[in-house]
Design a protein around this motif. Structure first.
Motif, short mmCIF file in Angstrom:
data_model
loop_
_atom_site.label_atom_id
_atom_site.label_comp_id
_atom_site.label_asym_id
_atom_site.label_seq_id
_atom_site.Cartn_x
_atom_site.Cartn_y
_atom_site.Cartn_z
N ASN A 459 0.83 -1.21 0.00
CA ASN A 459 0.00 0.00 0.00
C ASN A 459 0.86 1.26 0.00
N ILE A 460 1.89 1.26 0.83
CA ILE A 460 2.77 2.44 0.88
C ILE A 460 3.38 2.67 -0.50
N LEU A 461 3.90 1.59 -1.08
CA LEU A 461 4.56 1.73 -2.38
C LEU A 461 3.59 2.21 -3.44
N SER A 462 2.37 1.64 -3.44
CA SER A 462 1.47 2.03 -4.52
C SER A 462 1.02 3.49 -4.34
N GLN A 463 0.79 3.92 -3.11
CA GLN A 463 0.40 5.33 -2.92
C GLN A 463 1.53 6.28 -3.35
N LEU A 464 2.76 5.93 -2.97
CA LEU A 464 3.88 6.81 -3.33
C LEU A 464 4.11 6.83 -4.84
N LYS A 465 3.93 5.65 -5.44
CA LYS A 465 4.20 5.58 -6.89
C LYS A 465 3.21 6.42 -7.69
N VAL A 466 1.96 6.49 -7.21
CA VAL A 466 0.98 7.33 -7.91
C VAL A 466 1.53 8.76 -8.00
N ILE A 467 2.10 9.23 -6.91
CA ILE A 467 2.63 10.60 -6.92
C ILE A 467 3.93 10.68 -7.73
N LEU A 468 4.83 9.77 -7.45
CA LEU A 468 6.16 9.87 -8.10
C LEU A 468 6.09 9.63 -9.61
N ASP A 469 5.08 8.87 -10.05
CA ASP A 469 4.96 8.63 -11.49
C ASP A 469 4.31 9.81 -12.21
N ASN A 470 3.63 10.67 -11.46
CA ASN A 470 2.89 11.76 -12.10
C ASN A 470 3.41 13.15 -11.84
N VAL A 471 4.15 13.29 -10.76
CA VAL A 471 4.64 14.63 -10.41
C VAL A 471 6.16 14.64 -10.57
N PRO A 472 6.69 15.64 -11.25
CA PRO A 472 8.16 15.67 -11.39
C PRO A 472 8.84 16.09 -10.08
N ILE A 473 9.21 15.10 -9.31
CA ILE A 473 9.79 15.35 -7.99
C ILE A 473 11.29 15.07 -8.02
N ASP A 474 12.07 16.00 -7.51
CA ASP A 474 13.54 15.86 -7.58
C ASP A 474 14.15 15.43 -6.26
N TYR A 475 13.38 15.59 -5.18
CA TYR A 475 13.96 15.39 -3.83
C TYR A 475 12.84 14.91 -2.91
N ILE A 476 13.16 14.01 -2.01
CA ILE A 476 12.17 13.59 -1.01
C ILE A 476 12.79 13.65 0.38
N LYS A 477 12.04 14.27 1.28
CA LYS A 477 12.43 14.24 2.70
C LYS A 477 11.56 13.15 3.34
N TRP A 478 12.20 12.11 3.86
CA TRP A 478 11.50 10.94 4.39
C TRP A 478 11.55 11.00 5.91
N ASP A 479 10.43 11.35 6.52
CA ASP A 479 10.42 11.63 7.96
C ASP A 479 9.89 10.42 8.75
N TYR A 480 10.11 10.44 10.06
CA TYR A 480 9.69 9.34 10.95
C TYR A 480 9.65 9.93 12.36
N ASN A 481 8.42 10.23 12.84
CA ASN A 481 8.32 11.10 14.01
C ASN A 481 7.85 10.49 15.31
N ARG A 482 8.02 9.20 15.49
CA ARG A 482 7.77 8.66 16.83
C ARG A 482 8.55 7.36 17.00
N ASN A 483 8.55 6.86 18.23
CA ASN A 483 9.21 5.58 18.51
C ASN A 483 8.14 4.53 18.80
N THR A 484 8.52 3.27 18.66
CA THR A 484 7.51 2.22 18.84
C THR A 484 7.26 1.93 20.32
N SER A 485 6.01 1.57 20.59
CA SER A 485 5.65 1.06 21.92
C SER A 485 4.70 -0.10 21.66
#
Ligand code: DGJ
Length: 739
Positions: A459-485
């Motif tokens: 699901n993550i891959l398919s959602q991202l690919k919809v954007i990356l295949d259609n929008v000319p994106i040169d850079y991605i900031k990949w964030d991760y804002n919590r720790n697991t519990s």
């Protein structure tokens, strides 16, 4: 030849002419460590550690002397089966509930080059001449389990990498409770321990303490590396400083929970270990299965901490960072986060871009808030479609307009997360990562997706690919804002004890696919700033957002600690507005610029609201960075005054080109004092015989003069415009050009 086996002594010697690493097989069973350090030539590795009868130290079944006990000996792979009472590298529980592991040596092989580790990031070679690998085989005959210990020595670096492979050939499954990537014993404890602890906004402080008896543990139980500790430590001689002294570095190529043990035992030997954390780890290895540990990178420097950094910077730039931007200059960016936070419109973004284009900025990054209903951090993670209220004309429209202005376009994502307030959660609550039946804790009002489940990754891959295949994106900031519990999986297919590691393996699968499918994108990893700054992420993403703290003075410390082990061109570093949003401190634009320029440079403030004077200075900074970017991002970085060794009141560093013909020196002062003593600083890394012009003034000095005698940084003759260090938060910049 760099891996030598001596059949008579049953000993191994890994050497590249600069370092030696030696161990031998004793009693046809045990791996005894002999030496690691500066190269020993023409030497037959042998164990010279005296054997003594020691009280309460058991003697293994296959020795007939009370003088032989593994409890007293330096080892390479200590298990809990032969009476060594120190920390083990491995802990199993077998089908019959036994937890004793007795392994025996079962041969070796060696080959040119280095293999990949399946499913995990690791340092790589481009040519098999660059490294040699030794594999040592150990066997547990009772359960028919094979162990392969890999040692790779690099020819041009004082680096050895290690990892472990376990293969279950037996008929029963075995539970691995703990398996680290390496263990080594030094025959003394005359060390200081250096580590890089911190917290959100104050990452990677250099902390040094003298090693004493007991077990010193550095770890993460957070599902990720975290801001709190690095998967790194160094053991250094007590007299080690920036430029001299011995340093042994240990670093794990992994982005999840880790564990490092540094133990000084009863006979004052020092055991050093690093590997996957064992707190949330319990792996069932079924018949026929194989388990690979992450790679540990072991480095040795006899030239102090700066020597260690030289080795690690060059090594990671050559053998870890990959892709199009490995050797390519990184663009100067404007990020809208501190300018707008969630509160922006298309017009606002385009006005920032307009200004950025005038200033010479090369990349615009649209941060958090562009998707779903994301007007605050309580919502929409998992809904990766554009928020039409903010961006009515679509992302494509925005990207095209940004490109028209001559800038690249970058976009923020946090794909591993889910908000309860999202379409994704409404459709798939079972994708939220948590132990079945347990209540889940929230953090920043968000939850983590269970990347151990195939459907979640798809699901993550398919959602991202919809954007990356259609929008000319040169850079991605990949964030991760919590720790697991409450770590575990709601899927009955996945054992809770495997989720933590499977999550990381799942993340690596996603990243692998994305960086391969979209090779032109520049990726920057982020985790609330520098909460996931690790060699594993660097393998996929050549840059990391160093810290959410953009205060120039805090950054002197954060960037110093980071520079100990990571290359300068991996560090995102931005000028933000004052008073600073994290600390409320006000520093000059000049100071903020000089600190931020010592990394991958960018701005993170509302440039539509700054004065004409500030714009002029920003233009100058941008031009200066462009002129010197090759030197900063790809030159050799040397710390001259370590911020932490100077009472956190000063720092100085220098970038020197490979041919030593160009250098850029920075000096920073935090608090001034009345009537201060004058400051002489000795440069590092220059060619003693070259003559350098200072800031293109009429003053020229030889390299040896600059390095041995040094210069007074406040000397006005060295600067083209009025310069003094009077007052707090001041800096000096000197460009040295050889002619
Ligand atoms: C944390 C990052 O470190 C920031 O730079 C910013 O991207 C925010 N997350 C956005 O939520």
């Amino acid at each position: 030849m760099s891996i030598i086996y001596n059949d008579k002594c049953k000993s191994f010697h890994l050497t590249n002419g600069q370092i030696s690493y030696q161990f031998s097989v004793e009693k046809e069973t045990f791996l005894i460590h002999n030496y690691w350090g500066k190269a020993i030539k023409n030497n037959i590795s042998h164990s010279d550690y005296p054997k003594r009868d020691r009280s309460h130290s058991p003697n293994p079944y296959n020795v007939n002397t009370r003088k032989y006990s593994l409890n007293n000996l330096p080892q390479e792979f200590p298990t809990n089966g032969y009476g060594d009472f120190r920390e083990t590298i491995l802990e199993h529980v077998y089908e019959d509930e036994s937890f004793i592991t007795q392994l025996s040596y079962n041969g070796y092989s060696k080959y040119k080059g280095k293999k990949k580790i399946p499913g995990l990031p690791s340092t790589y070679i481009e040519n098999e001449k660059e490294a040699d690998t030794l594999e040592i085989y150990l066997k547990d005959k009772l359960y028919d389990i094979d162990y392969t210990l890999s040692y790779t020595i690099f020819n041009d670096f004082n680096i050895i990498t290690r990892n472990v492979r376990i293969k279950n050939n037996g008929d029963y499954s075995v539970n691995i409770n703990k398996v680290l990537s390496m263990s080594v014993d030094f025959d003394h404890n005359n060390f200081d321990l250096i580590q890089l602890p911190g917290s959100w906004g104050r990452e990677r402080k250099v902390v040094r303490s003298h090693l004493t008896n007991g077990i010193h543990r550095i770890d993460s139980k957070r599902g990720t590396v975290g801001h709190e500790y690095q998967p790194f430590f160094a053991l250094v001689s007590p007299d080690t400083n920036e430029q001299s002294g011995e340093v042994y570095g240990f670093h794990l190529v992994y982005s999840g929970e880790f564990l490092a043990n540094i133990e000084v035992g009863e006979f004052e030997l020092t055991r050093a270990q690093i590997g996957i954390g064992s707190e949330h780890f319990n792996w069932e290895l079924n018949p026929g299965d194989e388990f690979n540990t992450p790679e540990a990178v072991l480095s040795y420097s006899e030239n102090g901490l700066n020597g260690l950094s030289q080795i690690k910077h060059k090594f990671y730039k050559k053998h870890l960072i990959r892709g199009k931007y490995k050797n390519k200059e990184r663009p100067i960016l404007l990020n809208n986060w501190e300018a707008t936070y969630f509160d922006f419109t298309e017009d606002k973004i385009l006005s920032l871009v307009e200004e950025a284009s005038d200033l010479g900025i090369e990349l615009f990054v649209l941060d958090d808030g562009w998707f779903g209903q994301r007007d605050s951090d309580t919502t929409s993670l998992g809904d990766w479609f554009v928020n039409r209220e903010k961006l009515p004309n679509s992302l494509e429209y925005l990207a095209k307009n940004i490109h028209k202005k001559g800038l690249k376009f970058g976009l923020w994502f946090e794909p591993e997360m889910i908000s309860k307030n999202s379409n994704l959660y409404n459709e798939h609550p079972e994708w939220l990562l948590k132990a079945s039946g347990r209540n889940e804790s929230s953090s920043r009002d968000q939850y983590i997706l269970d990347l151990s489940q195939d459907e979640v990754r798809e699901n993550i891959l398919s959602q991202l690919k919809v954007i990356l295949d259609n929008v000319p994106i040169d850079y991605i900031k990949w964030d991760y804002n919590r720790n697991t519990s409450e770590i575990g999986s709601q899927s009955s297919q996945i054992r809770d004890g495997e989720v933590s590691h499977r999550f990381i393996l799942g993340l690596y699968k996603i990243l692998d696919e994305l960086v391969t499918t979209y090779p032109n994108i520049l990726w920057e990893s982020c985790s609330g700033g520098g909460g996931r700054y690790d060699p594993g992420m660097l393998y996929y993403m050549p840059q990391t957002w160093t810290s959410d703290n953009t205060d120039a003075i805090s950054r002197l410390g954060i960037q110093t600690g980071t520079s100990l082990i990571y290359p300068i061109n991996s560090m995102g570093s931005h000028v933000s507005e004052v008073p600073n949003h994290q600390l409320n401190r006000t520093t000059s634009l000049e100071m903020r610029g000089n600190v931020a320029m010592s990394g991958n440079f960018g701005y993170e403030l509302d440039i539509t609201k700054i004065s004409a004077q500030e714009k002029e200075l920003i233009k100058k900074q941008i031009n200066f960075y462009k002129e010197n970017r090759q030197l900063i991002q790809f030159g050799n970085f040397h710390r001259i005054i370590n911020f932490y060794m100077a009472n956190e009141n000063e720092a100085a560093w220098i970038f020197v080109s490979d041919d030593k013909k160009e250098a850029l020196f920075y000096y920073f002062k935090v608090l001034d004092q009345t009537n201060p003593p004058l400051k002489r600083v000795k440069m590092v890394g220059l060619d003693p015989n070259l003559r350098y012009s200072i800031n293109s003034t009429s003053i020229c000095l030889y390299g040896d003069e600059l390095m041995n005698k040094g210069i007074f940084v406040e000397n006005e003759q060295y600067y083209n415009s009025k310069h003094n260090l009077y007052g707090d938060f001041r800096s000096s910049v000197i460009k040295l050009t050889a002619y």
